[in-house]
Design a protein around this motif. Structure first.
Motif, PDB file in Angstrom:
ATOM      1  N   GLN A   1       0.913  -1.013  -0.034  1.00 52.38           N
ATOM      2  CA  GLN A   1      -0.214   0.222  -0.013  1.00 52.38           C
ATOM      3  C   GLN A   1       0.960   1.256   0.004  1.00 52.38           C
ATOM      4  O   GLN A   1       1.919   1.469   0.986  1.00 52.38           O
ATOM      5  CB  GLN A   1      -0.868  -0.056   1.110  1.00 52.38           C
ATOM      6  N   ILE A   2       0.697   2.085  -1.066  1.00 52.75           N
ATOM      7  CA  ILE A   2       1.514   3.014  -0.996  1.00 52.75           C
ATOM      8  C   ILE A   2       0.718   4.601  -1.200  1.00 52.75           C
ATOM      9  O   ILE A   2      -0.508   4.446  -1.510  1.00 52.75           O
ATOM     10  CB  ILE A   2       2.064   3.082  -2.704  1.00 52.75           C
ATOM     11  N   ALA A   3       1.167   5.572  -0.510  1.00 50.06           N
ATOM     12  CA  ALA A   3       0.700   6.841  -0.454  1.00 50.06           C
ATOM     13  C   ALA A   3       0.372   7.424  -1.708  1.00 50.06           C
ATOM     14  O   ALA A   3       1.269   7.093  -2.584  1.00 50.06           O
ATOM     15  CB  ALA A   3       1.379   7.796   0.654  1.00 50.06           C
ATOM     16  N   PRO A   4      -0.864   7.831  -2.119  1.00 56.77           N
ATOM     17  CA  PRO A   4      -1.245   8.180  -3.470  1.00 56.77           C
ATOM     18  C   PRO A   4      -0.399   9.121  -4.012  1.00 56.77           C
ATOM     19  O   PRO A   4       0.067   9.226  -5.313  1.00 56.77           O
ATOM     20  CB  PRO A   4      -2.545   9.108  -3.271  1.00 56.77           C
ATOM     21  N   GLU A   5       0.272  10.244  -3.473  1.00 51.56           N
ATOM     22  CA  GLU A   5       1.166  11.334  -3.834  1.00 51.56           C
ATOM     23  C   GLU A   5       2.570  10.690  -4.288  1.00 51.56           C
ATOM     24  O   GLU A   5       3.284  11.348  -5.063  1.00 51.56           O
ATOM     25  CB  GLU A   5       1.464  12.363  -2.848  1.00 51.56           C
ATOM     26  N   GLU A   6       2.872   9.277  -3.756  1.00 52.23           N
ATOM     27  CA  GLU A   6       3.932   8.838  -4.387  1.00 52.23           C
ATOM     28  C   GLU A   6       3.811   8.352  -5.875  1.00 52.23           C
ATOM     29  O   GLU A   6       4.945   8.119  -6.373  1.00 52.23           O
ATOM     30  CB  GLU A   6       4.391   7.507  -3.381  1.00 52.23           C
TER      31      GLU A   6
ATOM     32  N   ASN B   1      -9.528  15.359 -14.044  1.00 48.87           N
ATOM     33  CA  ASN B   1      -9.463  14.678 -15.458  1.00 48.87           C
ATOM     34  C   ASN B   1      -8.102  13.845 -15.853  1.00 48.87           C
ATOM     35  O   ASN B   1      -7.067  14.493 -15.649  1.00 48.87           O
ATOM     36  CB  ASN B   1      -9.779  15.646 -16.606  1.00 48.87           C
ATOM     37  N   LEU B   2      -8.372  12.710 -16.121  1.00 48.16           N
ATOM     38  CA  LEU B   2      -7.205  11.686 -16.664  1.00 48.16           C
ATOM     39  C   LEU B   2      -6.315  11.647 -15.777  1.00 48.16           C
ATOM     40  O   LEU B   2      -4.985  12.241 -15.792  1.00 48.16           O
ATOM     41  CB  LEU B   2      -6.799  12.253 -17.881  1.00 48.16           C
ATOM     42  N   PRO B   3      -6.419  11.321 -14.399  1.00 46.52           N
ATOM     43  CA  PRO B   3      -5.090  11.247 -13.510  1.00 46.52           C
ATOM     44  C   PRO B   3      -4.180  10.144 -14.068  1.00 46.52           C
ATOM     45  O   PRO B   3      -4.350   9.292 -14.625  1.00 46.52           O
ATOM     46  CB  PRO B   3      -5.633  10.530 -12.399  1.00 46.52           C
ATOM     47  N   ARG B   4      -2.946  10.380 -13.588  1.00 53.30           N
ATOM     48  CA  ARG B   4      -1.786   9.726 -14.113  1.00 53.30           C
ATOM     49  C   ARG B   4      -1.084   8.740 -13.189  1.00 53.30           C
ATOM     50  O   ARG B   4      -0.768   9.239 -12.065  1.00 53.30           O
ATOM     51  CB  ARG B   4      -0.715  10.249 -14.924  1.00 53.30           C
ATOM     52  N   TYR B   5      -0.713   7.549 -13.327  1.00 51.12           N
ATOM     53  CA  TYR B   5      -0.044   6.711 -12.260  1.00 51.12           C
ATOM     54  C   TYR B   5       1.504   6.420 -12.890  1.00 51.12           C
ATOM     55  O   TYR B   5       1.534   6.187 -14.035  1.00 51.12           O
ATOM     56  CB  TYR B   5      -0.770   5.446 -12.158  1.00 51.12           C
ATOM     57  N   ARG B   6       2.381   6.754 -12.151  1.00 46.88           N
ATOM     58  CA  ARG B   6       3.792   6.440 -12.452  1.00 46.88           C
ATOM     59  C   ARG B   6       4.073   4.990 -11.809  1.00 46.88           C
ATOM     60  O   ARG B   6       4.380   4.753 -10.751  1.00 46.88           O
ATOM     61  CB  ARG B   6       4.756   7.453 -11.873  1.00 46.88           C
ATOM     62  N   CYS B   7       4.459   4.235 -12.938  1.00 44.24           N
ATOM     63  CA  CYS B   7       4.962   2.732 -12.403  1.00 44.24           C
ATOM     64  C   CYS B   7       6.259   2.628 -11.886  1.00 44.24           C
ATOM     65  O   CYS B   7       7.253   3.265 -12.632  1.00 44.24           O
ATOM     66  CB  CYS B   7       4.784   1.808 -13.737  1.00 44.24           C
ATOM     67  N   PRO B   8       6.360   1.837 -10.509  1.00 44.48           N
ATOM     68  CA  PRO B   8       7.813   1.894 -10.058  1.00 44.48           C
ATOM     69  C   PRO B   8       8.722   0.923 -10.746  1.00 44.48           C
ATOM     70  O   PRO B   8       9.771   0.707 -10.643  1.00 44.48           O
ATOM     71  CB  PRO B   8       7.570   1.536  -8.643  1.00 44.48           C
ATOM     72  N   HIS B   9       8.190   0.005 -11.452  1.00 37.39           N
ATOM     73  CA  HIS B   9       8.600  -1.212 -12.048  1.00 37.39           C
ATOM     74  C   HIS B   9       9.334  -0.651 -13.337  1.00 37.39           C
ATOM     75  O   HIS B   9      10.284  -1.009 -13.555  1.00 37.39           O
ATOM     76  CB  HIS B   9       7.670  -2.347 -12.389  1.00 37.39           C
TER      77      HIS B   9
ATOM     78  N   PHE C   1     -11.367  11.707  -4.409  1.00 37.80           N
ATOM     79  CA  PHE C   1      -9.968  12.132  -3.774  1.00 37.80           C
ATOM     80  C   PHE C   1      -9.257  10.756  -3.711  1.00 37.80           C
ATOM     81  O   PHE C   1      -9.961   9.903  -3.128  1.00 37.80           O
ATOM     82  CB  PHE C   1     -10.356  12.909  -2.277  1.00 37.80           C
ATOM     83  N   ALA C   2      -8.048  10.705  -4.061  1.00 35.79           N
ATOM     84  CA  ALA C   2      -7.289   9.596  -3.962  1.00 35.79           C
ATOM     85  C   ALA C   2      -6.885   9.360  -2.486  1.00 35.79           C
ATOM     86  O   ALA C   2      -6.761  10.200  -1.468  1.00 35.79           O
ATOM     87  CB  ALA C   2      -5.857  10.029  -4.630  1.00 35.79           C
ATOM     88  N   GLU C   3      -7.290   8.229  -2.115  1.00 36.56           N
ATOM     89  CA  GLU C   3      -6.867   7.765  -0.617  1.00 36.56           C
ATOM     90  C   GLU C   3      -5.643   6.826  -0.626  1.00 36.56           C
ATOM     91  O   GLU C   3      -5.101   6.821   0.380  1.00 36.56           O
ATOM     92  CB  GLU C   3      -8.060   6.975  -0.093  1.00 36.56           C
ATOM     93  N   ALA C   4      -5.479   5.757  -1.397  1.00 36.76           N
ATOM     94  CA  ALA C   4      -4.691   4.823  -1.423  1.00 36.76           C
ATOM     95  C   ALA C   4      -4.375   4.145  -2.891  1.00 36.76           C
ATOM     96  O   ALA C   4      -5.072   4.087  -3.724  1.00 36.76           O
ATOM     97  CB  ALA C   4      -4.801   3.628  -0.434  1.00 36.76           C
ATOM     98  N   VAL C   5      -2.836   3.597  -3.077  1.00 35.66           N
ATOM     99  CA  VAL C   5      -2.609   2.930  -4.129  1.00 35.66           C
ATOM    100  C   VAL C   5      -1.984   1.613  -3.786  1.00 35.66           C
ATOM    101  O   VAL C   5      -1.207   1.486  -2.778  1.00 35.66           O
ATOM    102  CB  VAL C   5      -1.493   3.703  -4.732  1.00 35.66           C
ATOM    103  N   PHE C   6      -2.804   0.439  -4.181  1.00 37.79           N
ATOM    104  CA  PHE C   6      -2.139  -0.729  -3.962  1.00 37.79           C
ATOM    105  C   PHE C   6      -1.488  -1.277  -5.448  1.00 37.79           C
ATOM    106  O   PHE C   6      -1.935  -1.264  -6.352  1.00 37.79           O
ATOM    107  CB  PHE C   6      -3.452  -1.716  -3.825  1.00 37.79           C
ATOM    108  N   GLU C   7      -0.407  -2.068  -5.135  1.00 35.50           N
ATOM    109  CA  GLU C   7       0.516  -2.388  -6.214  1.00 35.50           C
ATOM    110  C   GLU C   7       1.346  -3.613  -5.917  1.00 35.50           C
ATOM    111  O   GLU C   7       1.376  -3.839  -4.427  1.00 35.50           O
ATOM    112  CB  GLU C   7       1.340  -1.380  -6.774  1.00 35.50           C
TER     113      GLU C   7
END
Ligand code: ZN
Length: 115
Positions: free
Chosen positions: A5-10, A30-38, A106-112
């Motif tokens: 579980q990662i903080a959304p701003e990360e 609009n169109l939020p973006r996710y940056r992949c750590p892999h 509002f973003a709460e959490a990111v799971f990866e």
């Protein structure tokens, strides 16, 4: 598979600049973006959630076990795969109806999966 579980701003680079512009921390516009750590690449995803999750059932069950699900009117999830390396990602967000039928997310959490 280990789930993080990662903080959304990360992982969602628009959040900080949008917070400055709109005055709400963790607001997804609009169109939020996710940056992949892999792989380091960006994937655009959509809120509210698409109907069908592309994440394999076993990993989705692990994400579900870690997601503190509330009413579908208060919380949503967006499941997607990194567009380059196809790792599964879930973004959990709060749904706020600020006017009749007008919503903010509002973003709460990111799971990866662990790198
Ligand atoms: Zn990737």
């Amino acid at each position: 598979m280990k789930i993080m579980q990662i903080a959304p701003e990360e992982r969602l680079p628009n959040l900080l600049q949008d917070a400055e512009r709109y005055g709400y921390p963790n607001l997804m516009v609009n169109l939020p973006r996710y940056r992949c750590p892999h792989c380091g690449e960006y994937t655009v995803f959509s809120v509210p959630e698409p109907n069908a999750s592309p994440i394999p059932a076993g990993i989705r069950a692990q994400f579900d076990a870690l997601t503190d699900r509330r009413s579908p009117y208060e919380q949503g999830v967006s499941d997607f795969l990194c567009r380059v390396c196809a790792v599964p990602v879930r973004v959990v967000y709060q749904i706020n109806e600020f006017q009749m039928a007008s919503y903010r997310y509002f973003a709460e959490a990111v799971f990866e999966t662990a790198t």
